[in-house]
Design a protein around this motif. Sequence first.
Motif, PDB file in Angstrom:
ATOM      1  N   VAL A  77      71.002  55.262  62.539  1.00 44.38           N
ATOM      2  CA  VAL A  77      70.814  56.127  63.716  1.00 44.38           C
ATOM      3  C   VAL A  77      70.187  55.357  64.781  1.00 44.38           C
ATOM      4  O   VAL A  77      70.608  55.545  65.969  1.00 44.38           O
ATOM      5  CB  VAL A  77      69.767  57.337  63.354  1.00 44.38           C
ATOM      6  N   VAL A  78      69.232  54.382  64.588  1.00 41.70           N
ATOM      7  CA  VAL A  78      68.655  53.563  65.684  1.00 41.70           C
ATOM      8  C   VAL A  78      69.685  52.653  66.318  1.00 41.70           C
ATOM      9  O   VAL A  78      69.751  52.276  67.423  1.00 41.70           O
ATOM     10  CB  VAL A  78      67.475  52.669  65.123  1.00 41.70           C
ATOM     11  N   ALA A  79      70.667  52.211  65.422  1.00 42.06           N
ATOM     12  CA  ALA A  79      71.757  51.451  65.870  1.00 42.06           C
ATOM     13  C   ALA A  79      72.665  52.258  67.042  1.00 42.06           C
ATOM     14  O   ALA A  79      72.935  51.678  67.981  1.00 42.06           O
ATOM     15  CB  ALA A  79      72.671  50.797  64.779  1.00 42.06           C
ATOM     16  N   GLY A  80      72.854  53.445  66.426  1.00 45.45           N
ATOM     17  CA  GLY A  80      73.532  54.218  67.646  1.00 45.45           C
ATOM     18  C   GLY A  80      72.722  54.430  68.784  1.00 45.45           C
ATOM     19  O   GLY A  80      73.351  54.505  69.921  1.00 45.45           O
ATOM     20  N   ALA A  84      73.879  53.369  72.472  1.00 38.88           N
ATOM     21  CA  ALA A  84      73.914  54.203  73.813  1.00 38.88           C
ATOM     22  C   ALA A  84      73.025  53.776  74.868  1.00 38.88           C
ATOM     23  O   ALA A  84      73.548  53.672  75.937  1.00 38.88           O
ATOM     24  CB  ALA A  84      73.293  55.658  73.367  1.00 38.88           C
ATOM     25  N   ILE A  85      72.107  53.157  74.429  1.00 35.74           N
ATOM     26  CA  ILE A  85      71.062  52.618  75.407  1.00 35.74           C
ATOM     27  C   ILE A  85      71.764  51.334  75.989  1.00 35.74           C
ATOM     28  O   ILE A  85      71.654  51.213  77.470  1.00 35.74           O
ATOM     29  CB  ILE A  85      69.866  52.081  75.064  1.00 35.74           C
ATOM     30  N   GLU A  86      72.686  50.501  75.576  1.00 38.58           N
ATOM     31  CA  GLU A  86      73.273  49.512  76.107  1.00 38.58           C
ATOM     32  C   GLU A  86      74.212  50.074  77.097  1.00 38.58           C
ATOM     33  O   GLU A  86      74.273  49.378  78.238  1.00 38.58           O
ATOM     34  CB  GLU A  86      73.944  48.555  75.009  1.00 38.58           C
ATOM     35  N   ARG A  87      75.297  50.976  76.410  1.00 40.23           N
ATOM     36  CA  ARG A  87      76.447  51.409  77.577  1.00 40.23           C
ATOM     37  C   ARG A  87      75.717  52.083  78.701  1.00 40.23           C
ATOM     38  O   ARG A  87      76.321  51.866  79.882  1.00 40.23           O
ATOM     39  CB  ARG A  87      77.129  52.701  76.579  1.00 40.23           C
ATOM     40  N   LEU A  88      74.555  52.776  78.660  1.00 38.93           N
ATOM     41  CA  LEU A  88      74.288  53.654  79.735  1.00 38.93           C
ATOM     42  C   LEU A  88      73.299  52.934  80.609  1.00 38.93           C
ATOM     43  O   LEU A  88      73.307  52.975  81.802  1.00 38.93           O
ATOM     44  CB  LEU A  88      73.469  54.886  79.253  1.00 38.93           C
ATOM     45  N   LEU A  89      72.530  52.009  79.990  1.00 37.75           N
ATOM     46  CA  LEU A  89      71.531  51.437  80.929  1.00 37.75           C
ATOM     47  C   LEU A  89      71.483  49.906  80.904  1.00 37.75           C
ATOM     48  O   LEU A  89      71.377  49.262  81.877  1.00 37.75           O
ATOM     49  CB  LEU A  89      70.007  51.870  80.220  1.00 37.75           C
ATOM     50  N   PHE A  90      71.459  49.349  79.614  1.00 35.10           N
ATOM     51  CA  PHE A  90      71.532  47.717  79.945  1.00 35.10           C
ATOM     52  C   PHE A  90      72.594  46.975  80.707  1.00 35.10           C
ATOM     53  O   PHE A  90      72.176  45.867  81.196  1.00 35.10           O
ATOM     54  CB  PHE A  90      71.196  47.507  78.438  1.00 35.10           C
ATOM     55  N   ARG A  91      73.808  47.653  80.676  1.00 38.43           N
ATOM     56  CA  ARG A  91      74.575  46.897  81.444  1.00 38.43           C
ATOM     57  C   ARG A  91      74.469  46.619  82.790  1.00 38.43           C
ATOM     58  O   ARG A  91      75.041  45.760  83.299  1.00 38.43           O
ATOM     59  CB  ARG A  91      75.963  47.688  81.298  1.00 38.43           C
ATOM     60  N   HIS A  92      73.360  47.484  83.340  1.00 37.17           N
ATOM     61  CA  HIS A  92      73.049  47.125  84.729  1.00 37.17           C
ATOM     62  C   HIS A  92      72.277  45.931  84.947  1.00 37.17           C
ATOM     63  O   HIS A  92      71.920  45.410  86.040  1.00 37.17           O
ATOM     64  CB  HIS A  92      72.501  48.319  85.524  1.00 37.17           C
ATOM     65  N   TRP A 194      82.524  45.695  75.001  1.00 38.87           N
ATOM     66  CA  TRP A 194      82.115  46.212  73.722  1.00 38.87           C
ATOM     67  C   TRP A 194      81.583  45.420  72.728  1.00 38.87           C
ATOM     68  O   TRP A 194      80.775  45.705  71.853  1.00 38.87           O
ATOM     69  CB  TRP A 194      83.571  47.101  73.308  1.00 38.87           C
ATOM     70  N   ILE A 195      81.809  43.972  72.949  1.00 34.11           N
ATOM     71  CA  ILE A 195      81.226  43.120  72.171  1.00 34.11           C
ATOM     72  C   ILE A 195      79.816  43.159  72.194  1.00 34.11           C
ATOM     73  O   ILE A 195      79.009  43.113  71.236  1.00 34.11           O
ATOM     74  CB  ILE A 195      81.708  41.755  72.475  1.00 34.11           C
ATOM     75  N   TYR A 196      79.351  43.095  73.442  1.00 31.53           N
ATOM     76  CA  TYR A 196      77.842  43.287  73.806  1.00 31.53           C
ATOM     77  C   TYR A 196      77.342  44.571  73.210  1.00 31.53           C
ATOM     78  O   TYR A 196      76.174  44.572  72.691  1.00 31.53           O
ATOM     79  CB  TYR A 196      77.745  43.240  75.385  1.00 31.53           C
ATOM     80  N   THR A 197      77.843  45.736  73.288  1.00 34.92           N
ATOM     81  CA  THR A 197      77.462  46.963  72.721  1.00 34.92           C
ATOM     82  C   THR A 197      77.246  46.558  71.469  1.00 34.92           C
ATOM     83  O   THR A 197      76.244  47.304  70.774  1.00 34.92           O
ATOM     84  CB  THR A 197      78.250  47.926  73.204  1.00 34.92           C
ATOM     85  N   GLY A 198      78.303  46.233  70.570  1.00 34.22           N
ATOM     86  CA  GLY A 198      78.210  45.915  69.176  1.00 34.22           C
ATOM     87  C   GLY A 198      77.069  45.032  69.098  1.00 34.22           C
ATOM     88  O   GLY A 198      76.312  45.371  67.827  1.00 34.22           O
ATOM     89  N   PHE A 205      69.948  47.929  64.916  1.00 32.86           N
ATOM     90  CA  PHE A 205      69.876  48.176  63.581  1.00 32.86           C
ATOM     91  C   PHE A 205      68.780  47.351  62.727  1.00 32.86           C
ATOM     92  O   PHE A 205      68.062  48.006  62.020  1.00 32.86           O
ATOM     93  CB  PHE A 205      71.269  47.817  63.034  1.00 32.86           C
ATOM     94  N   LEU A 206      68.743  46.310  63.128  1.00 32.11           N
ATOM     95  CA  LEU A 206      67.852  45.445  62.524  1.00 32.11           C
ATOM     96  C   LEU A 206      66.282  45.829  62.874  1.00 32.11           C
ATOM     97  O   LEU A 206      65.313  45.792  61.962  1.00 32.11           O
ATOM     98  CB  LEU A 206      67.674  43.912  63.016  1.00 32.11           C
TER      99      LEU A 206
END
Lengths: 295, 235
Positions: A77-80, A84-92, A194-198, A205-206
């Motif tokens: 769940v934390v990985a998910g 989401a955080i990466e997709r919505l926020l971190f990319r900026h 997507w590589i970054y998101t992964g 996850f860790l």
Amino acid sequence: MPEPSFIFGQFVGGLTASMFLFVTAVGLSLIFGVLRVLNFAHGSLYMLGAYLAWQIMNWLGPGPEHFWLAALGSAVVVAGIGAAIERLLFRHLYGREELYQLLFTYALVLVLADVCKIVWGTQQLSVSRPLSLSGGTTIFGTLVPHYNLFIIVLGPALALALWLLLHRSPAGRIIRAAVLDREMLGALGANVGWIYTGMFALGAFLAGLGGALVTPVKTIVPGMDVEVIVEVFIIVVIGGLGSMWGTFLGAVVFGQVLAFGILLMPRFSIFSVFALMAIILIVRPWGLLGRRLTR
Amino acid sequence: MASLLEVRDLHTAYGLSQVLFGVSLEIQAGECVCLLGRNGVGKSTTIRSIMGLTRPSRGEVRWKGGSILGWPPFRVARAGIGFVPEDRRVFADLTVRENLDVARQVSRRPGEWTAEAVFELFPPLRPIAGRRAGYLSGGEQQMLTIGRTLMGNPELLLLDEPSEGLAPLVVEHLLEQVTALKRRGLTILLAEQGIAFSLQLADRVYVLEKGTVRFSGAAAELREDEALRDRLLAL
Ligand SMILES: Nc1ncnc2c1ncn2[C@@H]1O[C@H](COP(=O)(O)OP(=O)(O)OP(=O)(O)O)[C@@H](O)[C@H]1O
Ligand SMILES: [Mg+2]
């Protein structure tokens, strides 16, 4: 001179602390290594992992081995959430100044801390050990709980698994190429976003796993996010940001310095760790096994 | 018949400094076209704009008749445009073999190119397949970057100054290998400063000057007309 069995006990205790922290620290290190963002909210993901493990245990009800489901489920769940955080926020944040990244991830720390307080309150929560690891074994006169032995074995196993993933798998090849030249990899056809998101999801996850695994030995309380981010940050600085084996070494050194620092300065052993970090930052700013940053 | 690639009125700037002022060019399938021009005229910028690496402020890029303007580079690559950058940019910590494999993996374009085929085209790479790309000589790195891009089975190859910084003998070999690619039917857009490499290979030439096309015509025209060549390319 202290007794050998006491020294051994300190050593094992330090090693256990090391390996608990390594699980979380290596996530931070991997994220930095690939995305070049220092995520101060990593400790918040760890805390989220702990609370979610408790929550899942609560939902599952009593059961001798439910802990494993809870730990794994919480990490997933934390990985998910991380994805989401990466997709919505971190990319900026990519390519922005470090100060901006720091402020932003710090804001995330505050938000996630409040979320945890709203959902789980401020009382201490705890989770019991899985029945299969509830015993202990006496080694050199020191009683070592089986759960701690499991963590001591898990650390190196995790390091090895991550090394194999990075250096012996097709996915790892892509990740290493993305670290070396993101733009070039994109021009060859890789959807680097997507590589970054992964990668971020793996790091999260860790963090979540680290938080969940610690629940049988530590109570879950608000503030554990900040406590762990400081420790994990020291570990990656000692070892070298972005270096996986460096993080491993950093964790081992951290645990031992903490365990034996107690003998020198019983009440302030964390200071010996700070002192070590300061010395390393002065003589070898890129860490024990890190690489000098080149731009 | 529509061109394979059509670039129309491209304007591109880096921040406030504008580099391209309306570049237009066309490439038919099977052609080898050369972008010729001195240092800093905008050859790389034209190629980067086609690839989607630098966003043009105005203009149009059409691939097989459809617009690809604004596409991210990975989509442009997957559509069949292969990019070989000017400064080689091999993945230095990966081995030669890994460089090829990773390109194969990410491009997701099935086709004839395999590591074996690349080694056949560039035999010097075969014995050093296990060596880290960072330890290769300039010539070997250039072969590797081209090979790496070929692994994505492109229909059009954008070759940015492949001869840059290489010894004359190495350049000669490279010329043979690129000629072999052309004979295989690969369409090539080549950016070069010097005429040595380009005029032997190209069918048609665009000469760039300060971000605009100063001349376009058959390579033979430039090959034969020394006066024209001097006028266009002299310092
Ligand atoms: N990233 C960048 N930011 C700002 N200016 C740039 C950038 N890249 C190139 N330029 C400028 O744009 C102009 C055109 O550069 P470009 O690289 O397209 O030229 P070129 O024809 O490929 O030259 P060369 O033969 O030296 O490779 C130059 O004046 C260069 O200084
Ligand atoms: Mg150039």
